[in-house]
Design an enzyme around this catalytic site. Structure first.
Site, PDB file in Angstrom:
ATOM      1  N   GLY A   1       0.842  -1.194   0.000  1.00  0.00           N
ATOM      2  CA  GLY A   1       0.000   0.000   0.000  1.00  0.00           C
ATOM      3  C   GLY A   1       0.875   1.240   0.000  1.00  0.00           C
ATOM      4  O   GLY A   1       0.599   2.220  -0.678  1.00  0.00           O
TER       5      GLY A   1
ATOM      6  N   HIS B   1       0.546   6.468   8.974  1.00  0.00           N
ATOM      7  CA  HIS B   1       1.205   5.174   9.198  1.00  0.00           C
ATOM      8  C   HIS B   1       2.668   5.249   8.761  1.00  0.00           C
ATOM      9  O   HIS B   1       3.577   4.883   9.517  1.00  0.00           O
ATOM     10  CB  HIS B   1       0.454   4.094   8.412  1.00  0.00           C
ATOM     11  CG  HIS B   1       1.023   2.724   8.530  1.00  0.00           C
ATOM     12  ND1 HIS B   1       0.421   1.714   9.253  1.00  0.00           N
ATOM     13  CD2 HIS B   1       2.152   2.161   8.009  1.00  0.00           C
ATOM     14  CE1 HIS B   1       1.149   0.612   9.171  1.00  0.00           C
ATOM     15  NE2 HIS B   1       2.203   0.863   8.418  1.00  0.00           N
ATOM     16  N   GLU B   2       2.889   5.716   7.532  1.00  0.00           N
ATOM     17  CA  GLU B   2       4.260   5.732   7.006  1.00  0.00           C
ATOM     18  C   GLU B   2       5.113   6.751   7.749  1.00  0.00           C
ATOM     19  O   GLU B   2       6.298   6.533   7.983  1.00  0.00           O
ATOM     20  CB  GLU B   2       4.254   6.021   5.505  1.00  0.00           C
ATOM     21  CG  GLU B   2       3.449   5.032   4.673  1.00  0.00           C
ATOM     22  CD  GLU B   2       3.771   3.576   4.972  1.00  0.00           C
ATOM     23  OE1 GLU B   2       2.855   2.749   4.955  1.00  0.00           O
ATOM     24  OE2 GLU B   2       4.960   3.271   5.242  1.00  0.00           O
TER      25      GLU B   2
END
Length: 940
Positions: free
Chosen positions: A316, A352-353
């Site tokens: 993703g 998230h990243e």
């Protein structure tokens, strides 16, 4: 007649209760037949890399001739050995060398070094990708050496290593680019390396590219000059912080960037306008995360942050330090077309990243056995980091249904693994560790610890952990130590290590059994298992932080645990008077299920059907629904009890409990197969209030959760036969260009489900001309809603063609058999007839085996089982090691057929009686309460 129906239901209750003890088939596990010893997959640790100086020159143009889609590479690796040795072990895959040599690192101003050659005894293990180089002269201990390699590599299209990707621009010209995906073990395809996360080093990157391209890497560009090769520029990048090989990244493309001096978002030129939202939210989240963790991103050794949207991308997104890479649909936002759900997903994946910059990049799990140390925190901040910026989405509530409940099904079967899994060696093992255990359970466990410690102590512990282990690799005990240093001085602080080990070193989670009576409540535990006798260890016990509230207190805001339930101990809490009801696990903050006596379940039901659902928090309403569905599925409670309590949903208008309900119904509707007429009536009645309240049109005061619930309610109402829903959706479909974005998924699907060739062609044409990645995804995932054989075949042919990118094939194919139960057999027939073409399209037989397994999980007849067995007999050996997946699928089908024989009849009877009139069901509910009361009186 009514008396007969009640009698039938009572008999069904008894048969269901006894059916819960039936033995089910054991899951078939793949055989362990490894030619290479497991420990051989790990590098020797006597040599440590210090710095890589890498120069790469990719060939992407047609004029590059037979060199096209290859690259030239040269790397100088500074290493230090902790012992005198002739042997150097490192990773290399699909690289062809012209120079392999080394020398002692010269002192400043010293003489030219003497080159040491590697002998003829060099070996490569093609299972492990480990190359053993034998130096003609021994390397002296604790002395710096330079390894030098010149080589060529391949830019393949499999989205691993340094690979090629493409897109078609507005002038219908195919544009090629080079990008990277190195996690977990693919840096070795771009340069020889010590390709394990513990071997951290700094990197100096130089990229040579044609003048028509530009380049990007982890750090800031410090120079760009014409090289000696005509038309070629040499781009030199600043030295990276000390980091793992899998975090290195580079892109050679014609992308454009929206950027300031520190922060940028890269995309193909046509998509520039779609970079505004990720640019804005990315800057904000990065800043807020730095404040929360007391460590500003730009102070950690990399003074820029870029994010790039890649057309072909297997994951993703990826947390390369300073150059985050994403699928286009996971980064780009179009204000007119991107749904709120997609916008939220994009903000969440950015969070998230970016969270990985601290958890994963700065402090890195030492080995993939502890992937959760990276991914658990990234998934946690995916919600709680995004919420620092987007505070109206109620992400802390969504976490319960998205993360906690979604991982519980897997973690209650033999298919699970512990968070910290020492049995992690091979590429297959590494792949397994990137599952919902590391992500969802990791984040859930972290959230449980936060509520056990308290927010302030939790935050302080993370700040200290990051400061202590920055630029190093981490082990679970390091995190435990940071938590223990800040653990509150409470009655349960002595249990910190026990709690930690219970949930990280063991699989599964407990079922808490709560007994109420005589002014006291008793708590015991056992492991919750969905299936008896599937090979799982049912004896596991845990140290469990227990929170609860009662009818008298009714405080769902305080989720701090009241006590720790220990293994093999009954904990009893005394009350001045017996509470009418108790609800355990306030706001779903603990990782466990709870069950009660029938009397307490019915008391909860009575509270739920009063005003404001009796004050029971929506997270706990969701937990009650999810627990009941799974308790009934596993045979711990009857389906009649479950369905009786969840009738309260007729009054429910909140997204969180409805999400749990739809997840529970999803399993049952799969088991019903094509026979859903009674369920159609049931679900339409149950959703009627929510459907009428929400309708098709958004209101100005809609919350995010209202918008999400509307999408779900419309989808289920239309799918299960609501004539009003279908009529309205078809009306919207007549004007595809003006469908409101947040209801498009329902409108598109109904249009294809109820339509034919003309409707499909209209949607397909829209797909072909689409320039918004999120909308393109929505359109292609709607193709699976078709129902006629000819259109099913047409969509299948699209999937095996190049029109659907490889990264999207599995999700588009899944919609073909998940959107309509009637499609399961036709799609299975197509997959098994054309499995070789599908394997080529999807990149291998493993992917096809997974598809077959997923379809088979939806089988409901013995004939479908026979079809699977016949296919496996005829073709199983062609699938190699993935044949085990096919064999396991047979066991799953048999299990599901046995389950349906034992339990589905009760559900069918309930639905039939519900359709006959809800008054009868309510009368049955009243009778159930009377019977429970009678039994209780007799016991006392």
């Amino acid at each position: 007649m009514f008396g007969t129906r009640v009698a039938v239901l009572l008999v069904a209750c008894v048969s269901l209760a006894s059916a819960g003890t039936r033995q089910l088939s054991v899951d078939v596990q793949p055989p362990a037949t490894l030619a290479t010893e497991l420990q051989d997959y790990r590098l020797a640790e006597h040599i440590t890399p210090v710095n890589y100086n890498i120069t790469l020159r990719p060939y992407l143009l047609e004029t590059d001739g037979n060199k096209r889609f290859t690259f030239d590479g040269e790397v100088f690796i500074e290493v230090i050995s902790n012992q005198t040795t002739n042997d150097i072990y490192l990773h290399s895959k699909n690289l062809t060398y012209s120079v392999r040599e080394c020398w002692q690192k010269p002192t400043t101003g010293g003489a030219n070094p003497t080159v040491i050659q590697f002998g003829a005894t060099n070996t490569t293990n093609y299972d492990t990708d480990i190359v053993k180089l034998t130096a003609s002269t021994a390397l002296t201990a604790n002395t710096a050496y330079i390894l030098h390699f010149v080589y060529t590599g391949l830019m393949e299209d499999d989205m691993h290593g340094f690979y090629r990707s493409s897109y078609v621009d507005d002038n219908n010209v195919t544009k090629w680019l080079g990008s990277t995906q190195f996690q977990t073990h693919h840096a070795r395809r771009a340069f020889p390396s010590f390709d394990e996360p513990q071997f951290k080093a700094t990197f100096d990157v130089t990229l040579k590219r044609h003048r028509t391209f530009n380049s990007a890497s982890n750090t800031r560009l410090i120079s760009s000059n014409p090289s000696t090769e005509e038309g070629i520029f040499t781009d030199v990048y600043k030295t990276t912080p000390k980091m793992s090989t899998y975090l290195l990244a580079f892109i050679i493309s014609e992308f454009v960037a929206r950027k300031d001096d520190d922060f940028g978002v890269y995309a193909r030129p046509e998509y520039y306008t779609q970079t505004q939202y990720p640019y804005n939210v990315g800057i904000q989240i990065l800043e807020e995360m730095g404040k929360y963790l007391d460590k500003d991103y730009y102070s950690m050794g990399n003074d820029k942050m870029d994010m790039a949207a890649i057309p072909d991308f297997s994951a993703g997104a990826m947390e390369n330090w300073g150059l985050l890479t994403y699928r286009e649909r996971s980064l780009l936002v179009d204000e007119s077309a991107t749904t709120l759900a997609s916008r939220q997903a994009i903000a969440a994946v950015v969070a998230h990243e970016q969270a990985h910059m601290w958890f994963g990049d700065l402090v890195t799990c030492k080995w993939w056995s502890y992937t959760w140390l990276n991914e658990g925190f990234a998934r946690y901040f995916q919600y709680f980091g995004t919420a620092m910026v987007e505070d109206k989405w109620e992400l802390e509530k969504q976490f319960v249904v998205d993360q906690v409940q979604s991982v519980m099904a897997m973690d209650s079967t033999n298919a699970t693994n512990p968070l910290s899994d020492e049995n992690t060696y091979t590429p297959a093992h590494l792949s397994r560790m990137f599952n919902s255990i590391s992500y969802n359970k990791g984040a859930t466990f972290i959230r449980m610890i936060k509520h056990t410690m308290g927010e302030q102590q939790f935050q302080k512990s993370l700040q200290e952990y990051l400061k202590k282990y920055e630029y190093q690799s981490s082990l679970p005990q390091y995190l435990l130590g940071a938590w223990q240093a800040n653990w509150p001085n409470s009655s349960y602080n002595a249990s910190s290590e026990d709690i930690f080990k219970s949930f990280t070193e063991q699989v599964g989670y407990p079922l808490i059994n709560v007994t109420v009576g005589n002014g006291q409540v008793s708590f015991t535990q056992k492991r919750f298992l969905l299936k008896e006798n599937d090979g799982s260890d049912s004896s596991l016990k845990y140290f469990v932080p227990i929170s609860y509230t009662t009818s008298e207190v009714n405080n769902f805001l305080n989720a701090t645990p009241k006590f720790i339930l220990k293994p093999d101990v009954t904990t009893t809490v005394l009350f001045n008077e017996t509470p009418k009801w108790i609800v355990v696990n306030v706001q779903g903050t603990g990782y466990y299920r709870a069950t009660y006596s029938d009397a307490n379940w019915h008391a909860i039901h009575q509270a739920l059907i009063t005003a404001n659902w009796g004050g029971i928090h929506e997270n706990n309403r969701a937990q009650i629904v999810d627990d009941l569905f799974n308790l009934a599925r596993a045979g711990y409670v009857t389906y009649n009890l479950t369905l009786d309590v969840i009738e309260y949903l007729e009054t429910e208008t909140n997204y969180i409990p409805w999400t749990s309900a739809f997840n529970g119904f999803n399993y049952l509707t799969i088991r019903l197969g094509n026979d859903t007429s009674d369920f159609n009536y049931y679900i339409q009645t149950l959703t009627n209030k929510a459907y009428n309240q929400l309708g098709f049109s958004e209101a100005s005061n809609d919350t995010a959760l209202d918008i999400y619930l509307r999408t779900k309610i419309l989808s289920w109402a239309c799918r299960y036969g609501s004539s009003d829903c279908i009529s309205q959706a078809k009306g919207y479909f007549q004007s595809l260009a003006t469908v409101p974005k947040n209801i498009r998924s329902t409108v598109y699907c109904v249009g294809l489900r109820e339509g034919g060739e003309a409707e499909f062609q209209a949607l397909y044409n829209k797909f072909k001309n689409e320039t918004v990645a999120t909308e393109e995804t929505l359109l292609q995932n709607s193709f699976g809603c078709v129902k006629t054989q000819s259109l099913i075949e047409k969509v299948f042919d699209l999937i095996i063609s190049d029109e659907i990118r490889r990264q999207d094939k599995s999700s588009v194919l899944a919609t073909l058999y998940t959107e309509n139960n009637e499609n399961v057999s036709p799609v299975f027939a197509l997959v098994t007839q054309k499995y070789e073409a599908l394997a080529e399209a999807m990149g291998g037989y493993s992917a096809v085996a997974t598809v077959i397994s997923n379809i088979a999980a939806r089988f409901t007849t013995n004939q479908q089982l026979t079809d699977l067995e016949n296919f496996n007999k005829a073709n199983g050996t062609k699938f190699g090691s993935s044949q085990a997946t096919l064999t396991a699928a047979e066991a799953t089908v048999k299990e599901n057929l046995q389950w349906a024989t034992a339990k589905l009849g009760v559900f069918r009877s309930y639905l039939a009686n519900y359709r006959s009139g809800s008054a009868m069901v309510n009368a049955f509910s009243a009778l159930s309460l009377l019977m429970v009361a009678l039994v209780t009186m007799l016991r006392n």
